[in-house]
Motif scaffolding. Sequence first.
Motif, PDB file in Angstrom:
ATOM      1  N   HIS A 148      20.095 -19.158  66.881  1.00  0.00           N
ATOM      2  CA  HIS A 148      21.214 -18.555  67.563  1.00  0.00           C
ATOM      3  C   HIS A 148      22.424 -19.257  67.346  1.00  0.00           C
ATOM      4  O   HIS A 148      23.756 -18.787  67.349  1.00  0.00           O
TER       5      HIS A 148
ATOM      6  N   TRP B 118      23.283 -16.375  65.481  1.00  0.00           N
ATOM      7  CA  TRP B 118      23.028 -14.999  66.153  1.00  0.00           C
ATOM      8  C   TRP B 118      23.722 -14.709  67.432  1.00  0.00           C
ATOM      9  O   TRP B 118      24.198 -13.460  67.456  1.00  0.00           O
TER      10      TRP B 118
ATOM     11  N   ASN C 123      25.930  -1.491  69.520  1.00  0.00           N
ATOM     12  CA  ASN C 123      25.124  -0.326  69.986  1.00  0.00           C
ATOM     13  C   ASN C 123      25.115   0.696  68.995  1.00  0.00           C
ATOM     14  O   ASN C 123      25.168   0.359  67.783  1.00  0.00           O
TER      15      ASN C 123
ATOM     16  N   VAL D 278      26.603   6.052  72.095  1.00  0.00           N
ATOM     17  CA  VAL D 278      26.640   5.087  73.477  1.00  0.00           C
ATOM     18  C   VAL D 278      27.827   4.459  73.642  1.00  0.00           C
ATOM     19  O   VAL D 278      28.536   4.258  74.673  1.00  0.00           O
TER      20      VAL D 278
ATOM     21  N   THR E 243      33.264  -0.108  82.756  1.00  0.00           N
ATOM     22  CA  THR E 243      32.696   0.103  84.147  1.00  0.00           C
ATOM     23  C   THR E 243      31.014  -0.377  84.093  1.00  0.00           C
ATOM     24  O   THR E 243      30.733  -0.577  85.083  1.00  0.00           O
ATOM     25  N   LEU E 244      30.431  -0.380  82.752  1.00  0.00           N
ATOM     26  CA  LEU E 244      29.134  -1.033  82.744  1.00  0.00           C
ATOM     27  C   LEU E 244      29.174  -2.438  82.019  1.00  0.00           C
ATOM     28  O   LEU E 244      29.656  -2.421  80.861  1.00  0.00           O
ATOM     29  N   VAL E 245      28.688  -3.153  82.889  1.00  0.00           N
ATOM     30  CA  VAL E 245      28.869  -4.567  82.341  1.00  0.00           C
ATOM     31  C   VAL E 245      27.620  -5.242  82.087  1.00  0.00           C
ATOM     32  O   VAL E 245      26.589  -5.130  82.897  1.00  0.00           O
ATOM     33  N   GLY E 246      27.492  -5.974  81.251  1.00  0.00           N
ATOM     34  CA  GLY E 246      26.349  -6.732  80.816  1.00  0.00           C
ATOM     35  C   GLY E 246      26.620  -8.172  80.396  1.00  0.00           C
ATOM     36  O   GLY E 246      27.813  -8.733  80.335  1.00  0.00           O
ATOM     37  N   TRP E 247      25.776  -9.015  80.061  1.00  0.00           N
ATOM     38  CA  TRP E 247      25.984 -10.471  79.862  1.00  0.00           C
ATOM     39  C   TRP E 247      26.717 -10.913  78.757  1.00  0.00           C
ATOM     40  O   TRP E 247      27.459 -11.907  78.611  1.00  0.00           O
TER      41      TRP E 247
ATOM     42  N   MET F 299      24.480 -18.777  83.454  1.00  0.00           N
ATOM     43  CA  MET F 299      23.635 -17.703  84.237  1.00  0.00           C
ATOM     44  C   MET F 299      23.803 -17.884  85.657  1.00  0.00           C
ATOM     45  O   MET F 299      23.063 -17.971  86.601  1.00  0.00           O
TER      46      MET F 299
ATOM     47  N   LEU G  39      27.451  -5.082  75.571  1.00  0.00           N
ATOM     48  CA  LEU G  39      26.499  -4.833  76.668  1.00  0.00           C
ATOM     49  C   LEU G  39      25.025  -5.704  76.443  1.00  0.00           C
ATOM     50  O   LEU G  39      24.520  -6.085  77.333  1.00  0.00           O
ATOM     51  N   LYS G  40      24.821  -6.053  75.266  1.00  0.00           N
ATOM     52  CA  LYS G  40      23.714  -6.810  75.055  1.00  0.00           C
ATOM     53  C   LYS G  40      24.038  -7.591  73.629  1.00  0.00           C
ATOM     54  O   LYS G  40      24.717  -7.523  72.860  1.00  0.00           O
ATOM     55  N   CYS G  41      22.573  -8.583  73.477  1.00  0.00           N
ATOM     56  CA  CYS G  41      22.861  -9.158  72.097  1.00  0.00           C
ATOM     57  C   CYS G  41      22.991  -8.332  71.096  1.00  0.00           C
ATOM     58  O   CYS G  41      22.490  -7.118  71.059  1.00  0.00           O
ATOM     59  N   THR G  42      23.533  -8.693  69.813  1.00  0.00           N
ATOM     60  CA  THR G  42      23.763  -7.907  68.853  1.00  0.00           C
ATOM     61  C   THR G  42      22.516  -7.558  67.807  1.00  0.00           C
ATOM     62  O   THR G  42      21.785  -8.456  68.133  1.00  0.00           O
ATOM     63  N   LEU G  43      22.756  -6.461  67.250  1.00  0.00           N
ATOM     64  CA  LEU G  43      21.341  -6.245  66.308  1.00  0.00           C
ATOM     65  C   LEU G  43      21.724  -6.849  64.922  1.00  0.00           C
ATOM     66  O   LEU G  43      22.330  -6.290  64.192  1.00  0.00           O
TER      67      LEU G  43
ATOM     68  N   ALA H  55      19.528  -1.525  73.745  1.00  0.00           N
ATOM     69  CA  ALA H  55      19.380  -3.041  74.252  1.00  0.00           C
ATOM     70  C   ALA H  55      18.975  -2.911  75.476  1.00  0.00           C
ATOM     71  O   ALA H  55      19.148  -1.856  76.368  1.00  0.00           O
TER      72      ALA H  55
ATOM     73  N   THR I 250      20.147  -4.058  78.623  1.00  0.00           N
ATOM     74  CA  THR I 250      21.054  -3.738  79.601  1.00  0.00           C
ATOM     75  C   THR I 250      21.686  -2.489  79.311  1.00  0.00           C
ATOM     76  O   THR I 250      22.068  -1.814  80.359  1.00  0.00           O
TER      77      THR I 250
ATOM     78  N   HIS J 170      21.568   0.385  82.457  1.00  0.00           N
ATOM     79  CA  HIS J 170      22.617   1.266  82.764  1.00  0.00           C
ATOM     80  C   HIS J 170      22.152   2.751  82.839  1.00  0.00           C
ATOM     81  O   HIS J 170      22.545   3.329  83.720  1.00  0.00           O
TER      82      HIS J 170
ATOM     83  N   GLY K  13      18.409  -9.689  69.086  1.00  0.00           N
ATOM     84  CA  GLY K  13      18.742  -8.401  69.244  1.00  0.00           C
ATOM     85  C   GLY K  13      17.862  -7.274  68.901  1.00  0.00           C
ATOM     86  O   GLY K  13      18.496  -6.042  68.594  1.00  0.00           O
TER      87      GLY K  13
ATOM     88  N   ILE L  76      20.299   8.480  73.043  1.00  0.00           N
ATOM     89  CA  ILE L  76      21.513   9.121  72.794  1.00  0.00           C
ATOM     90  C   ILE L  76      21.822   8.996  71.345  1.00  0.00           C
ATOM     91  O   ILE L  76      22.383  10.085  70.604  1.00  0.00           O
TER      92      ILE L  76
ATOM     93  N   LEU M 191      15.379  -2.216  62.906  1.00  0.00           N
ATOM     94  CA  LEU M 191      14.867  -2.811  63.920  1.00  0.00           C
ATOM     95  C   LEU M 191      13.615  -2.359  64.293  1.00  0.00           C
ATOM     96  O   LEU M 191      12.632  -3.078  64.909  1.00  0.00           O
TER      97      LEU M 191
END
Lengths: 423, 423
Positions: A116, A123, A149, A153, A306-310, A321, A331-335, B119, B121, B125, B241, B289, B296
Amino acid sequence: MTFYHFLSFERTICNGAFTSELPADTVRRIAAELKCHPTDERVALHLDKEDKLRHFREYFISPKMRDLPPIDLSLVNKDENAIYFLGNSLGLQPKMVKSYIEEELDKWAKMGGYGHDVGKRPWIIGDEIIVGLMKDIVGANEKEIALMNALTVNLHLLLLSFFKPTPKRHKILLEAKAFPSDHYAIESQLQLHGLNVEESMRMIKNLRIEDILEKEGDSIAVILFSGLHFYTGTKVCILSPPTSLDHHGCFVGFDLAHAVGNVELHLHDWGVDFACWCSYKYLNAGAGGIAGAFIHEKHTHKIKPTLVGWFGHELSTRFKMDNSKCIQFYLKCTLKMSLRILKIRNDISRATMKALRRKSILLTGYLEYLIKHYYSKDKADTKKPMVNIITPSRIEDRGCQLTLTFSVSKKDVFQELEKRGVV
Amino acid sequence: VMEPSPLELPADTVRRITAELKCHPTDERVALHLDKEDKLRHFREYFYIPKMRDLPLIDLSLVNKDENAIYFLGNSLAKMGGYGHDVGKRPWIIGDEIIVGLMKDMVGAKEKEIALMNALTVNLHLLLSFFKAYAETLQLHGLNDADDKAKRGEETLRIEDILEVIEKEGDSIAVVLFSGLHFYTGQFFNIPAITKAGQAKGCFVGFDLAHAVGNVELHLHDWGVDFACWCSYKYLNAGAGGIAGAFIHEKHTHKIKPTLVGWFGHELSTRFKMDNKLQLIPGVSGFRISNPPILLVCSLQASLEIFKQATMKALRRKSILLTGYLEYPMKHYYSKDKADTKKPMVNIITPSHIEDRGCQLTLTFSVSKKDVFQELEKRGVVCDKQEPSGIRVAPVPLYNSFHDVYRFINLLTSVLDSIGTKN
């Protein structure tokens, strides 16, 4: 198909009028120089010889005839390259993909979770590392671009923030035959707000957009078009809307699935509000590759997710945290694996979109020339099969794709082409 | 016979073995015996275990560089080894569907209740959005337990308190959303009890299973859980991810519809007709979607096939013993009650009841956690620091051995002793 000529904003300044030698003239000139017919193979060989970008072909893995499922081996030389014209649907694999993926797999094997933070592509910031490579492809600043994403999405995430209907301004304007995913996305966004699809889903067919805006501009909240149409191959004229639109408070966004990596884009300069794209077509990132999103920097402090993630949380405190608020759209960790592939395509942007577009115009023009020469309506006698090109003929109105219709069974034509290694 | 009967607690297993071997519980021979009897030990060979020499923070003077690292970070990112067989073609269009069957036993659900996509989160949502409200406007009643916990000096939640809040305020709660297993404390929540209580008050009940899936046994269908989501890069070993998952109980098949729709929620048989007439797939698959990222899918498939061979039941049985073996020396030699006041103390904040935890133990120390962590890292222990005061160690039954635990304890004790002496 006149309904795709609706976006006629001051066409002369749209994307710059094409002023170089037209492909048809190039073909004729070369034929004259070589003293042969324009349909002669020597014209093609000459064009390839002069092609400054031809070496990039070697950066990709080309399918061979023998490996195509529907091939008829009696009709082809099995060791020859297939004729792969399906980049509009799935781009070919860049040769570097495997080694980039292996680098990450090796790192994963070697050090597990430490991956990471260390290595060529830590990562945690995997996506941010290659964002810079997208800048010139879409014409935007790094901070206006996010890689994450999948296309639809991202479209939803963007619409959730840009589409805030009021009783007065409740419509979304789109193409009549939009790509299904865009259509469903818009439909569901309207329903989410309790709006009536019949009233609020405004699809353009045969009208000019200026006319619609004139009449209904006040009730339109978002305009969403594809940058280049998936079926006809028509390039939509993306321009900053006329000032009357700004006054109306309408947002303008684009699904660039068929545009990115195909035509030159200048999203920032054009003042586009938002956009999204997928990476597995002209960006050659592989099936389901990581997608992209753009928000113009003018919205930096006004539009919030509007939609939030870490992963929207500032990196410096993301792992504290403590559940504080975030400010971006991640929204999330990358692919990570898909990213590796995207990097390769972007490396090839060393070729520059400008140079690629120049070749593309000639390449597609050459294709069109030959088709028109042999099979257009005016030339053919009534017994001969006819081919009609429904994609606009003006260079400014298209990318590399041509959509063909036939006076004979399209299914038969397609099947026979497949057997001969045309993808 | 090493295999504990259902009633034999790990501590008793350890004591029984030491009695048989006539040695001290902390003797290496106990670890070697446990590994010898471990029916699942061969699965370790399916994974790439980092070597000491490849860990970025290793101190080579303190270790044998060719030895395996002690990798207890599976709760965060795991790795996987060679997967033996050729699984054949994976048509990209149904890439995700091909491996959904492998998730059935992992989460205890039917195939049509599971979708692999996006992912964690993002999926959360999408699932929450079926209330036609945005996350920011939903009133989610958190358990305001800071005060209570402070009073009791606890870090974990008591099921009685959770149920009490649901009972008191359930009428105003729309959704109860819990993690299945808490990321910080390692507490495994009583999913069926919370589900039942919430539903009795008319709430929907859902779980974020990020730290539960692949760790503990789940029976989402039988427990009547309404919805759930998870990521795949922790205990599912799918890589940073990796493609995530979602679950919606089949009882909602015809009632709950996705709020945000895209083309991959459309029935496969007519999806490519492109007539923009939505035919939504019932259930969670309609929530998909976009098209699946095939690379992956590959990494997740490789890992799930290993789980299928091993089975969650057997893995959980080993895990209980493995984590119990880890807990034993810390409780008996370094905990508050046993230690003299000068010796460094380890406190395990993860619940001691087996039903209330998975494989992870969260440790706090009477000395500097930062120092402990740093010294462990230098000696090839891969685990993580979690703010505010914990170090998480997660020995995973698939690829960690009892000897790994033995080595860890030795290192921990020597590290604690040296820090204690320094202070």
